[in-house]
Design a protein around this motif. Structure first.
Motif, short mmCIF file in Angstrom:
data_model
loop_
_atom_site.label_atom_id
_atom_site.label_comp_id
_atom_site.label_asym_id
_atom_site.label_seq_id
_atom_site.Cartn_x
_atom_site.Cartn_y
_atom_site.Cartn_z
N LYS A 1 0.81 -1.21 0.00
CA LYS A 1 0.00 0.00 0.00
C LYS A 1 0.84 1.27 0.00
N SER A 2 2.00 1.26 0.69
CA SER A 2 2.80 2.48 0.79
C SER A 2 4.23 2.15 1.17
N ILE A 3 5.12 3.12 0.97
CA ILE A 3 6.51 3.04 1.41
C ILE A 3 6.82 4.33 2.16
N THR A 4 7.37 4.21 3.36
CA THR A 4 7.65 5.38 4.20
C THR A 4 9.16 5.58 4.29
N ILE A 5 9.61 6.83 4.07
CA ILE A 5 11.03 7.16 4.00
C ILE A 5 11.35 8.27 5.00
N LEU A 6 12.42 8.09 5.75
CA LEU A 6 12.97 9.15 6.59
C LEU A 6 14.05 9.86 5.78
N HIS A 7 13.87 11.16 5.56
CA HIS A 7 14.82 11.94 4.75
C HIS A 7 15.53 12.96 5.65
N LEU A 8 16.87 12.80 5.74
CA LEU A 8 17.71 13.71 6.51
C LEU A 8 18.77 14.29 5.59
N SER A 9 19.25 15.48 5.94
CA SER A 9 20.31 16.09 5.13
C SER A 9 21.11 17.07 5.97
N ASP A 10 22.35 17.34 5.51
CA ASP A 10 23.18 18.41 6.07
C ASP A 10 23.30 18.32 7.60
N ILE A 11 23.60 17.13 8.09
CA ILE A 11 23.74 16.93 9.52
C ILE A 11 25.03 17.55 10.03
N GLN A 12 26.09 17.41 9.23
CA GLN A 12 27.37 18.06 9.47
C GLN A 12 27.91 17.86 10.89
N PHE A 13 28.21 16.62 11.23
CA PHE A 13 28.91 16.38 12.49
C PHE A 13 30.26 17.08 12.44
N GLY A 14 30.51 17.94 13.41
CA GLY A 14 31.73 18.74 13.44
C GLY A 14 31.52 19.92 14.35
N ALA A 15 32.33 20.95 14.14
CA ALA A 15 32.31 22.11 15.05
C ALA A 15 30.99 22.85 15.04
N ASN A 16 30.26 22.82 13.92
CA ASN A 16 29.01 23.59 13.82
C ASN A 16 27.76 22.73 13.98
N HIS A 17 27.95 21.49 14.45
CA HIS A 17 26.80 20.63 14.77
C HIS A 17 26.16 21.14 16.06
N THR B 1 6.21 4.68 10.23
CA THR B 1 7.39 3.89 10.59
C THR B 1 8.29 3.79 9.36
N PRO B 2 9.44 4.45 9.37
CA PRO B 2 10.30 4.44 8.18
C PRO B 2 10.74 3.03 7.79
N GLU B 3 10.66 2.76 6.48
CA GLU B 3 11.15 1.50 5.94
C GLU B 3 12.47 1.71 5.19
N LEU B 4 12.85 2.98 5.05
CA LEU B 4 14.06 3.33 4.31
C LEU B 4 14.55 4.67 4.84
N ILE B 5 15.86 4.83 4.94
CA ILE B 5 16.46 6.09 5.38
C ILE B 5 17.31 6.64 4.24
N VAL B 6 17.06 7.89 3.85
CA VAL B 6 17.83 8.53 2.78
C VAL B 6 18.52 9.76 3.36
N LEU B 7 19.84 9.84 3.17
CA LEU B 7 20.62 10.99 3.64
C LEU B 7 21.27 11.65 2.43
N THR B 8 20.90 12.91 2.16
CA THR B 8 21.34 13.58 0.94
C THR B 8 22.53 14.51 1.20
N GLY B 9 23.60 13.95 1.77
CA GLY B 9 24.87 14.65 1.81
C GLY B 9 25.13 15.52 3.01
N ASP B 10 26.39 16.02 3.06
CA ASP B 10 26.90 16.81 4.18
C ASP B 10 26.67 16.06 5.49
N LEU B 11 27.14 14.83 5.51
CA LEU B 11 27.05 14.01 6.71
C LEU B 11 27.94 14.58 7.80
#
Length: 972
Positions: free
Chosen positions: A5-21, A55-65
Motif C-alpha cells: 500500500k505504501s513506502i515510508t522514508i525518513l529523509h535527513l540532510s546536512d547533519i554536518q557532524f563537526g564544530a558547527n553541529h 514507521t520508516p522502511e528506508l532512510i535517505v541521507l542527501t549529503g553533508d554528513l
C-alpha cells in the motif's frame, strides 16, 4: 508478491557532524543523552509513529554528513546513524546516502594538487583522494552489503531494495569539488548520468519505483549560487524520464518542486547545523515521506530551540499554513511496486455508447457506478463536482483521483485567451471577427489582473483557481471590466452566475440574483456558524432558506427544488453527493454570511458583538473584512466599538490594519471613544488605549491635538512617552521623497564604536574588531519601507517583479514592512525614489543612537521587548511598522520585525574596513550582501545593535526587507 500500500522514508540532510553541529555528540549533558541529535530525533520519530502511524522502511541521507571530511567526524556520524537504525529496527542495508560538498576532505585534495605540482602533472578530475575519509567510512558501513559500492571507477552508488521493489540512484554531485573556492558548486557529469540511464532501464522495465538522491539543488537556474547543480540540464536530458521522485538537501527552503509534471522534487534543510550558520528565519529540518500508488505525502518537521523538541514545520508547505503536504501524482512506469492493476471489467451497453464515449453527466448514481467499472479500452475523466458520489459509491483502486493545482501566471494567461476564444466564437457569426474580439478582451483582462492594486488584493488568489477564474472571466465579459473591491467582485460573480450569463444565452433564469442572495444568506451564516462546516443536506438547510423564499415570493417549488435549480443552473452551489450541498468556494459562503450579518445588524446590534468575539480567528477573518467592505451603510463604527473592548484588539494588530484597509468607510471615533474611558489601574486597557491612540493619530491628526493635554497625565508610561515623542518629532528635520513620499529623519553625525566587544553575550566573530567610525550627517528612514509604499512603486513600474509573498495574507498588509525582496529589488526602488540603501556604518550608528548597550533600549531582554518584535513576542508573525518604542533619533523597528539590506558587500570581519561611514564595496561586487537588525522570527542575540549577517543578493525571504537613506549633501 502481495500488494504493497505504501513506502515510508525518513529523509535527513546536512547533519554536518563537526564544530558547527548544534547538538551534543555522544557526551553526557545535563539532560543526559537526550540533548544529542539522536535523542531528540528518536523522541520525535516515536511521536510520529504513535500519532500518525509512520514507521520508516528506508532512510535517505542527501549529503553533508560531516563538516570537514575528518575521520573523527565520520565516527560520530556512524554512531548517530546506527542509533537511528536500531530505533527503526532496520539494517544498514536500508540506508541510502550520498556525499555532499562538506563530505570531501580539502586537505587531502590540496595534498593531491601539491603532489601533481611536484610531479609537473595536471590534477585529474574528480580528484579521487578528496573522498578518502568518505570512502573509508562507506566501505566499513556497508561491509556486510557487498552490492553497495563507491569506487574510483564509479564514485556513485545504485541502491537496490528488492523487498520494496524500489531503487535509489545515489548521485554524486561533488565531482568538481576541490579545495579551491571557485570549484564549490554541484556537478555530476555526463558520464555519471549516462551510467544511471543504462542501469535504470532494467528497473523501469520491471515497474519499480525509482528515486534520485543528490546533495545539490536541482531546481534553480544553475548560475544563481553555489547551492545548485550546474549541470542540471544534462540531468534532465538523460534522466528526466527515469525518476519518479528526487530528494536533495543543501537548501534552507524545503518546498516542493517538479522535474517533470510526474516527478516531484522534495528538499529538506539542515537537520543539525547551529542556528548562526542558517538563514535567520529557517529552523533545523527533516521530513518523513510516504509514497503510495498515485500519491506522495510528507510530514515536515522543525526543531524548536525554545521547546527543545521537533515540531511541525509550516514554512515549506502551502505558504506557511500546514506542516503536512499531500500531492496526487501519476507516477510513470510503476506497475509492480504497489501491485498490478486488477483486470478491467466490462460495462453494459445500456450505459456506454458504442463509440466508447460517456455522456457528460450521468445523474443516476447506480448508472454512474456501472459506467465507472471501466471498459478495457476506455478512459474516463470525472470532472469538477462530486455529484453522483455517495458513501456506497467510490472509485476503486484502478482509478486515480486528481485535483487541479493552482494555475501559474502563464497558465492564467492561456486560460483567459482560451476562454474568450471559445465564448466569442460561440456568440459571433463571423469567426475571424470573433477571434480578434476575443484576443482584445483577453489582453484587456490579463492587463487588469497584472495591475498592482489588483495584485495587492486577496482577489489575487482567486485567479489561481480555474473555477473561480472562470467567474472572473464571466464578470469581465459581462461588465467590460473588474471591480476593485473583492466584496464587489463576489457580488458581480453571483449576479453573473445566477442571472446575466443565462440571459445572454437566451436561457430561462430560474432564480434571480436578488432572490438567490436573499435566500442563501441565512444558510451561509448558519453554515459558517459551525466552524469548518461547508456543506449540509437540503433538510438541514430548509429552516434557514424556506422563510427567505417566502419573503421573496418564490413560487417554483420546494426548498429542494430551489437548491437543485441553483446547483444545476449556476454552479454557485455544488452537489457534494446526492444529499449534500455547499458553495463552490468558501469565499462565496463568507461573502453571503457577511451580507447576512450586515442585514441583521441594522436591527440587532448584538450580532456585531458576537462577530467581534471571533476577532482574530482565521475561520471568521474574511467574513469580518467582507462585512466591513459592504456599503450603505458602513458598519465600521459599531463593529470597531465592539472590537476595541476586547484583548484581541491589541493581540491581532495585523487584522486591525486589514480592517482599516478593507472597510468602505473609516472613522477615528471608536478609537477616540476608547481613549475617553478612565484608565484606572487596568494595564490591559492601557495597552489598548496606546494602540487606539496610534490609529486615531493616523486617521485624524488634527483631532488628536485636542486630547494631548489630557493624555500627558495618563498612568501609562508608554502613552506619556508617545505624546512626548510626537512633540520631539515635530522639531526634527524631516524630508519626504518626491516619488512615493517615503519619510526620512536627519541623523546628526558623530563618532561611535562599531561592532561588539568580545565580552558581549551572544556575539559573533564577524562583529570584530570593535573600531572607531566617524559618520557625517545623513537622512535615515523613520520606518522600513511598507507594502503600501512598495505598492506605489509597483504601480508606476508594472514590469517590476512582485515580492515573493505579495499574495500572502501573512505578509501583505499595507503597514507591514515589505519582505520577499532581493537586494536588486531594493536598489531599483531606491533609484526610482531618488534615495539609496544606508551603509552598514550608517545603519549601526542610527540604530545605536548614541548608546553603547546591546539594544538601543538597554541590555536586557525586557528592553528588547519594548523596542522590537522577535521570536518570543511576535506571535510568529510580521507586524506593522511603528508599534514599538523608537530610539532617540526617532527611528522605529531597528531591532527585529525585519532584517534590512544595506549597501555594503559582505566581509567576515571589520579588518581593513573604512572608518568614515562609507560603504565597503568590492570591485567587482562581492557574491553576498549584508543584512542588519534581526526579525520577528529570531531570538534575542540576532536582534542586537551589532549583529550582522549575509545573504546572496538574489534571496527573497519572509524576514528580509529594507529602509532608505540619503546623503545630506544632496540638499539644495
Amino acid at each position: 508478491m502481495s500488494e504493497k500500500k505504501s513506502i515510508t522514508i525518513l529523509h535527513l540532510s546536512d547533519i554536518q557532524f563537526g564544530a558547527n553541529h548544534r547538538f551534543g555528540v555522544n557526551v553526557k549533558t545535563e539532560d543526559g543523552s537526550i540533548e544529542t541529535l539522536l535523542g531528540r530525533l528518536t523522541d520525535d520519530l516515536k511521536e510520529m509513529r504513535d500519532d500518525y502511524g509512520l514507521t520508516p522502511e528506508l532512510i535517505v541521507l542527501t549529503g553533508d554528513l560531516v563538516e570537514l571530511g575528518m575521520r573523527k567526524e565520520y565516527d560520530d556520524f556512524s554512531s548517530f546513524i546506527d542509533g537511528v537504525i536500531d530505533f527503526t529496527k532496520l539494517t544498514r542495508g536500508k540506508v541510502a546516502l550520498v556525499p555532499g560538498n562538506h563530505d570531501i576532505n580539502r586537505s587531502f585534495c590540496e595534498a593531491y594538487f601539491l603532489e601533481c605540482k611536484g610531479n609537473e602533472e595536471e590534477p585529474i578530475e574528480p580528484y579521487w583522494r578528496k573522498w578518502k575519509s568518505y570512502k573509508e567510512f562507506f566501505d566499513n558501513f556497508y561491509k556486510d552489503f557487498p552490492g553497495i559500492t563507491f569506487t574510483k571507477e564509479k564514485p556513485w552508488t545504485l541502491f537496490v531494495f528488492e523487498d520494496l521493489e524500489l531503487v535509489v540512484a545515489g548521485l554524486n554531485s561533488t565531482i568538481k569539488e576541490s579545495h579551491h573556492d571557485n570549484d564549490h558548486y554541484g556537478w555530476c557529469g555526463e558520464n555519471q548520468y549516462r551510467w544511471f540511464d543504462d542501469e535504470l532501464k532494467a528497473y523501469i522495465k520491471r515497474g519499480w519505483f525509482r528515486i534520485a538522491a543528490v546533495h545539490h539543488n536541482v531546481r534553480r537556474n544553475a548560475t544563481e549560487d553555489d547551492a545548485n547543480l550546474r549541470d542540471e540540464k544534462n540531468l534532465k536530458r538523460y534522466l528526466k524520464e527515469s525518476f519518479n521522485l528526487i530528494l536533495h538537501g543543501h537548501v534552507h527552503d524545503a518546498d516542493m518542486d517538479w522535474l517533470t509534471n510526474v516527478c516531484p522534487i522534495l528538499a529538506t534543510g539542515s537537520a543539525a547545523l547551529k542556528p548562526k550558520n542558517l538563514p535567520s528565519e529557517i529552523p533545523n529540518q527533516y521530513q518523513i515521506i510516504q509514497i503510495k500508488k498515485n500519491k506522495i505525502s510528507r510530514w515536515c518537521r522543525a526543531y524548536s530551540n525554545k521547546q527543545k523538541k521537533w515540531i511541525g514545520d509550516t514554512l515549506p508547505v502551502n505558504g506557511g499554513n500546514a506542516w503536512k503536504q499531500g500531492q496526487t501524482v501519476t507516477f510513470k512506469k510503476v506497475f509492480s511496486t504497489f501491485g498490478k492493476d486488477k483486470e478491467d471489467k466490462k460495462v453494459s451497453d445500456a450505459t456506454l455508447q458504442s463509440d466508447s464515449n460517456m455522456d457528460d453527466e450521468i445523474r443516476d448514481y447506480r448508472q454512474k457506478a456501472e459506467a465507472l467499472s471501466v471498459y478495457s479500452n476506455c478512459r474516463f475523466v470525472v470532472t469538477c463536482r462530486f455529484a453522483g458520489y455517495s458513501p456506497t459509491v467510490r472509485l476503486n483502486e484502478g482509478f486515480l483521483e486528481m485535483h487541479v493545482r493552482p494555475l501559474t501566471g502563464d497558465q492564467v494567461e492561456r486560460f483567459v485567451h482560451n476562454w474568450y476564444r471559445v465564448v466569442e466564437k460561440g456568440l459571433a457569426k463571423d469567426p475571424e471577427l470573433a477571434k480578434g474580439i476575443a484576443a482584445e478582451k483577453a489582453d484587456n483582462l490579463i492587463k487588469r489582473l497584472q495591475e498592482p492594486d489588483f495584485r495587492t488584493s486577496r482577489v489575487f488568489e482567486l485567479t489561481r483557481n480555474p473555477l473561480l477564474l472562470t467567474n472572473i472571466c464571466l464578470v469581465h465579459w459581462h461588465r467590460g471590466g473588474l471591480p476593485r473591491k473583492r466584496a464587489r467582485l463576489y457580488e458581480e460573480c453571483i449576479n453573473v452566475l445566477l442571472e446575466h450569463w443565462r440571459q445572454a444565452k437566451g436561457l430561462k433564469v430560474g432564480v434571480t440574483a436578488r432572490d438567490g442572495c436573499r435566500a442563501l444568506q441565512p444558510a451561509a451564516y448558519w453554515l459558517h456558524s459551525k466552524k469548518g462546516r461547508t456543506q449540509a443536506t437540503a433538510e438541514e438547510l430548509k429552516p434557514y432558506i424556506e422563510p427567505a423564499l417566502k419573503a421573496v415570493n418564490w413560487k417554483d417549488g420546494t426548498t429542494g427544488d430551489f437548491l437543485r435549480t441553483i446547483r444545476d443552473d449556476s454552479g454557485l452551489l455544488t452537489g457534494w453527493d446526492q444529499e449534500n450541498y455547499g458553495f463552490m468556494h468558501l469565499g462565496f459562503q463568507e461573502y453571503l454570511a457577511a451580507r447576512e450579518i450586515r442585514s441583521r445588524a441594522l436591527e440587532d446590534k448584538t450580532i456585531l458583538r458576537e462577530l467581534a468575539l471571533h476577532f482574530g480567528e482565521s475561520w471568521w477573518q474574511e467574513v469580518g473584512l467582507l462585512m466591513l467592505a459592504l456599503e450603505d451603510p458602513s458598519l465600521f463604527k459599531p463593529y470597531m466599538r465592539e472590537v476595541v473592548k476586547l484583548p484581541a484588539f491589541i493581540k491581532h494588530t495585523s487584522l486591525v490594519e486589514a480592517c482599516l484597509t478593507d472597510t468602505a468607510e473609516k472613522s477615528a471615533q471608536p478609537f477616540f471613544e476608547l481613549l475617553e474611558i478612565h484608565p484606572g489601574k487596568d494595564k490591559e486597557l492601557w495597552e489598548r488605549q496606546l494602540y487606539a491612540l496610534k490609529i486615531a493619530e493616523r486617521l485624524d491628526r488634527c483631532a488628536i491635538e485636542g486630547i494631548k493635554q489630557k493624555l500627558v497625565n495618563h498612568p501609562s508610561l508608554d502613552i506619556r512617552k508617545w505624546i512626548t515623542g510626537k512633540e520631539e518629532q515635530a522639531l526634527m528635520d524631516i524630508i519626504t521623497a518626491e516619488r512615493g513620499g517615503y519619510e526620512l529623519i536627519r541623523i546628526p553625525g558623530g563618532v561611535f564604536m562599531m561592532g561588539s566587544p568580545e565580552s558581549e553575550e551572544g556575539n559573533y566573530d564577524n562583529e570584530w574588531p570593535l573600531h572607531r567610525v566617524n559618520v557625517p550627517d545623513f537622512y535615515m528612514g523613520r520606518y522600513p519601507v511598507t507594502n503600501e509604499e512598495y505598492g506605489l512603486y509597483l504601480q508606476e513600474n508594472p514590469d517590476s517583479r512582485e515580492p515573493e509573498y505579495w499574495a500572502s495574507r501573512q505578509f501583505n498588509q499595507p503597514r507591514q514592512p515589505i519582505v520577499g525582496v532581493s537586494l536588486d529589488d531594493a536598489n531599483k526602488y531606491a533609484k526610482w525614489a531618488g534615495l539609496r540603501l544606508p551603509t552598514e556604518a550608517e545603519w549601526e550608528y542610527a540604530c545605536r543612537a548614541n548608546t553603547q548597550t546591546i539594544y538601543y533600549s538597554g541590555d536586557e531582554e525586557e528592553d528588547l521587548v519594548r523596542a522590537g518584535w522577535y521570536s518570543v513576542n511576535s506571535g510568529g508573525q510580521l507586524h506593522p511598522v511603528g508599534e514599538k518604542e523608537p530610539n532617540s533619533f526617532g527611528l522605529y523597528d531597528m531591532h527585529g520585525n525585519v532584517w534590512e539590506w544595506v549597501e555594503d558587500d559582505w566581509h567576515s570581519s571589520y579588518y581593513d574596513g573604512p572608518n568614515d561611514g562609507s560603504a565597503r564595496i568590492d570591485s567587482p561586487r562581492g557574491f553576498n550582501g549584508v543584512i542588519r537588525g534581526g526579525s520577528w522570527y529570531d531570538d534575542t542575540h540576532y536582534c542586537r545593535s551589532a549583529v550582522r549577517d549575509t545573504h546572496p543578493p538574489v534571496r527573497r525571504y519572509g524576514v528580509l526587507g529594507f529602509r532608505f537613506s540619503r546623503s545630506v549633501s544632496l540638499d539644495p
